[in-house]
Design an enzyme around this catalytic site. Structure first.
Site, PDB file in Angstrom:
ATOM      1  N   CYS A  63       1.408   3.768  -3.064  1.00 39.46           N
ATOM      2  CA  CYS A  63       0.335   4.648  -3.520  1.00 39.46           C
ATOM      3  C   CYS A  63      -0.105   5.637  -2.450  1.00 39.46           C
ATOM      4  CB  CYS A  63      -0.878   3.823  -3.937  1.00 39.46           C
ATOM      5  SG  CYS A  63      -0.669   2.986  -5.503  1.00 39.46           S
ATOM      6  N   HIS A  64      -0.213   5.162  -1.213  1.00 35.81           N
ATOM      7  CA  HIS A  64      -0.797   6.005  -0.165  1.00 35.81           C
ATOM      8  C   HIS A  64       0.247   6.741   0.659  1.00 35.81           C
ATOM      9  CE1 HIS A  64      -4.807   4.433  -0.956  1.00 35.81           C
ATOM     10  NE2 HIS A  64      -4.284   3.220  -0.991  1.00 35.81           N
ATOM     11  N   CYS A  97       0.777  -1.238   0.000  1.00 31.90           N
ATOM     12  CA  CYS A  97       0.000   0.000   0.000  1.00 31.90           C
ATOM     13  C   CYS A  97       0.808   1.286   0.000  1.00 31.90           C
ATOM     14  CB  CYS A  97      -0.934   0.037   1.214  1.00 31.90           C
ATOM     15  SG  CYS A  97      -1.781  -1.521   1.568  1.00 31.90           S
ATOM     16  N   HIS A 138       4.761   7.063 -19.112  1.00 26.08           N
ATOM     17  CA  HIS A 138       5.906   6.386 -18.488  1.00 26.08           C
ATOM     18  C   HIS A 138       6.952   6.167 -19.575  1.00 26.08           C
ATOM     19  CE1 HIS A 138       8.439   3.490 -16.417  1.00 26.08           C
ATOM     20  NE2 HIS A 138       7.867   3.888 -15.294  1.00 26.08           N
ATOM     21  N   MET A 183      -8.566   1.145  -6.875  1.00 24.84           N
ATOM     22  CA  MET A 183      -8.191   0.447  -5.651  1.00 24.84           C
ATOM     23  C   MET A 183      -8.286  -1.062  -5.889  1.00 24.84           C
ATOM     24  SD  MET A 183      -7.424   0.359  -2.381  1.00 24.84           S
ATOM     25  CE  MET A 183      -7.689  -0.681  -0.925  1.00 24.84           C
ATOM     26  N   HIS A 241       7.900  11.621 -12.114  1.00 27.62           N
ATOM     27  CA  HIS A 241       8.388  10.242 -11.993  1.00 27.62           C
ATOM     28  C   HIS A 241       9.677  10.004 -12.779  1.00 27.62           C
ATOM     29  CE1 HIS A 241       8.074   6.052 -10.934  1.00 27.62           C
ATOM     30  NE2 HIS A 241       8.254   5.723 -12.199  1.00 27.62           N
TER      31      HIS A 241
END
Length: 576
Positions: free
Chosen positions: A83-84, A80, A402, A121, A360
């Site tokens: 992402c979080h 997790c 990307h 999610m 990124h």
């Protein structure tokens, strides 16, 4: 929609399918967009999973034992945190702090974790990744006060720093017969190693122990030193002049990291190295020949959009300017690019260039002046002028760009362009990069190609090539992820030809995902990784660029989960 059986197949193969992502597909839409990005960001398992952290239980939250808390923390960092965020403040995914999660309540959180959402999610419960008990555990965990990992400063870096071969004991000249300019550094991701492969003979020169899940290899300006950084923030400095190239210095610069680079400006060749970390959110400048840490700079600060404070803006890509003694440092969550003038480390000059979140990866256009910087969650490419130190343009592109480092070539109609693929859709965006001779086309998408589908990680060409190669590594369809699309640059309207790289490898079993085209120095061969699980056979497939025919296959038990490949000359000179 992805079939249940297809999901089960990929989830069973998770160890094989993690480069920067955990392939647990959730209710994915026809284009992969947010769900693919979340999988890409979240996975592989953060090295922070086993770091001791203080348990600070919120009295309003559901009760947890210390053992439950530790297990949930490990799952969070494995699944997790990408992402979080480490502190659960939100990044690609939403914030999961107690002021939000306590209000949602236990039952709501359990349903959300188990079934996922159409927005991306993952359905951790129904996909079989988490049991019902683990879903309950995680729903309780995210209502607790987030435990903060320890900081990592100069004292910790110095304790990890080792000079294995002092500078004065290293060779004064190259001591081997290798054609170093055509040597490849190949990431053996799950083995915690790299392979040095002779591009001429296609033989493995040596296997070197490195950090966990090496992210990139970068070359010093002279071409002598190879810098390798793992996700655990360990850097290996490898001397290619030795009789058998090996590590001469190492350091751990944090707890989780992605990026390293070496100084390239005239007069500063090989003088400094820089590394950026995900945790703590900072970067460090080191001596280029020894990795001695010299200057640490925090990246905590305000976001470009709402001017909100962010406690953990991670450092993603870093490039070294060819024009000035400066590094350009991506600060992911804030959307800032720092230009870092390294001429005087005691009076370090930083310039903050506002771009867009979440920065990124990216690379230079063909003149090496403009840094084409992907803000993937914003669907933009930030064009940074490294000569003037300013933002030139934000270019709207496809869903979740990307590019890796991108691809530079001359479009027969629009002139010089730089290209990016996308995680979230099938498009390949071509951006004009010549403001002098093709001003009308500069800094906008001049052409969009239709690729195989979403899930592209890398694309590549070469100044001596007429081909553009695009992978679709993270696409859920095996026929797509196991092949490569290639365009004739002089006839782009014709569309692409599909090359069955996975089939050409000769490997029978496994996902056989094809990742990252990389050219040899001459530009007449393209190398592809055929990436299987840690306990499965992988390979490297080499294609003749002119004929697009199979030229060689490297199959060796030592090639464990090969992913990124970095040709020394091309990496040294930013040729892509």
């Amino acid at each position: 929609m992805i079939s249940r059986n297809f999901k089960r197949f990929h989830l069973a193969a998770l160890p094989a399918l993690t480069m920067c992502c955990q392939l647990a597909f959730a209710q994915a839409p026809a284009v992969h967009g947010d769900s693919t990005l979340r999988e890409y960001e979240s996975a592989g398992g953060s090295p922070l999973g086993n770091v001791p952290m203080r348990q600070d239980i919120n009295p309003q939250a559901p009760k947890m034992t210390e053992a439950e808390f530790d297990k949930a923390k490990r799952i969070f960092f494995e699944r997790c945190a990408g992402c979080h965020g480490v502190l659960r403040k939100g990044a690609t995914g939403k914030a999961l702090t107690p002021d939000i999660t306590l209000e949602k309540g236990l039952e709501y959180l359990k349903v959300f974790i188990k079934y996922g959402s159409p927005g991306g999610m993952p359905n951790w419960g129904t996909s079989g990744v988490l049991t019902d008990d683990e879903v309950d555990l995680m729903a309780r965990y995210i209502q607790q006060t987030p435990p903060a990992p320890p900081e990592y400063g100069l004292k910790e870096m110095q304790a990890s720093w080792k000079v294995i071969v002092p500078v004065d004991q290293r060779p004064k000249k190259k001591m081997n017969n290798l054609n170093l300019e055509n040597l490849f550094s190949v990431t053996l991701r799950d083995a915690g190693e790299i392979a040095l492969i002779d591009g001429d003979s296609k033989k493995i020169v040596s296997i070197l122990n490195t950090g966990y899940a090496v992210h990139i290899s970068r070359m010093s300006a002279s071409g002598r030193y190879l810098f390798v950084i793992g996700r655990d923030a360990k850097i290996n400095l490898i001397d290619l002049w030795m009789e058998k190239p090996d590590t001469v210095a190492e350091i751990k610069v944090g707890m989780e990291a992605r990026s390293v680079e070496s100084s390239k400006a005239k007069g500063y060749e090989d003088t400094y190295a820089i590394a950026g970390t995900y945790w703590p959110p900072q970067f460090v400048i080191m001596d280029g020949a020894t990795l001695k840490p010299r200057k640490i700079v925090s990246t905590r600060g305000m976001t470009v959009s709402g001017q909100d404070y962010h406690p953990e803006p991670r450092v993603a890509a870093i490039v070294a300017s060819h024009f000035k003694p400066e590094f350009f440092v991506n600060v992911k969550e804030t959307g800032m690019v720092y230009s870092v003038d390294y001429r005087d480390l005691n009076n370090l000059k930083l310039k903050m260039i506002e771009a867009a979140p979440f920065l990124h990866d990216g690379g230079f256009e063909s003149t090496h002046r403009y840094f084409m910087d992907a803000a993937n969650a914003s669907n933009k490419i930030a064009v940074i002028d490294t000569k003037e130190g300013e933002l030139t343009k934000l270019v709207e592109v496809g869903k979740t760009p990307h590019p890796g480092r991108g691809a530079n070539f001359v479009d027969p109609k629009f002139g010089p362009v730089w290209a990016t693929g996308h995680l979230g859709d099938e498009s390949i965006s071509l951006i004009g990069t010549d403001p002098k001779r093709h001003a009308d086309n500069a800094w906008k998408v001049v052409r969009t190609l239709k690729g195989q589908g979403g899930g592209s990680l890398f694309l590549k060409t070469h100044p001596k090539s007429k081909n553009l190669w695009v992978d679709t590594t993270l696409n859920p369809e095996p026929s797509v992820s196991q092949s490569i699309a290639v365009w004739d640059i002089n006839n782009l309207e014709k569309g692409s030809e599909l090359i069955p790289i996975g089939e050409w490898s000769g490997i029978k079993d496994g996902p056989k995902r094809v990742v990252q085209p990389e050219y040899n120095k001459a530009g007449d061969e393209v190398w592809f990784s055929v990436w299987n699980g840690k306990d499965q056979e992988s390979a490297i497939v080499i294609v003749d660029d002119k004929t697009r025919k199979l030229k060689a296959v490297i199959r060796d038990p030592k090639l464990v989960t090969p992913t990124g490949k970095f040709n020394v000359y091309n990496t040294q000179h930013d040729v892509y």
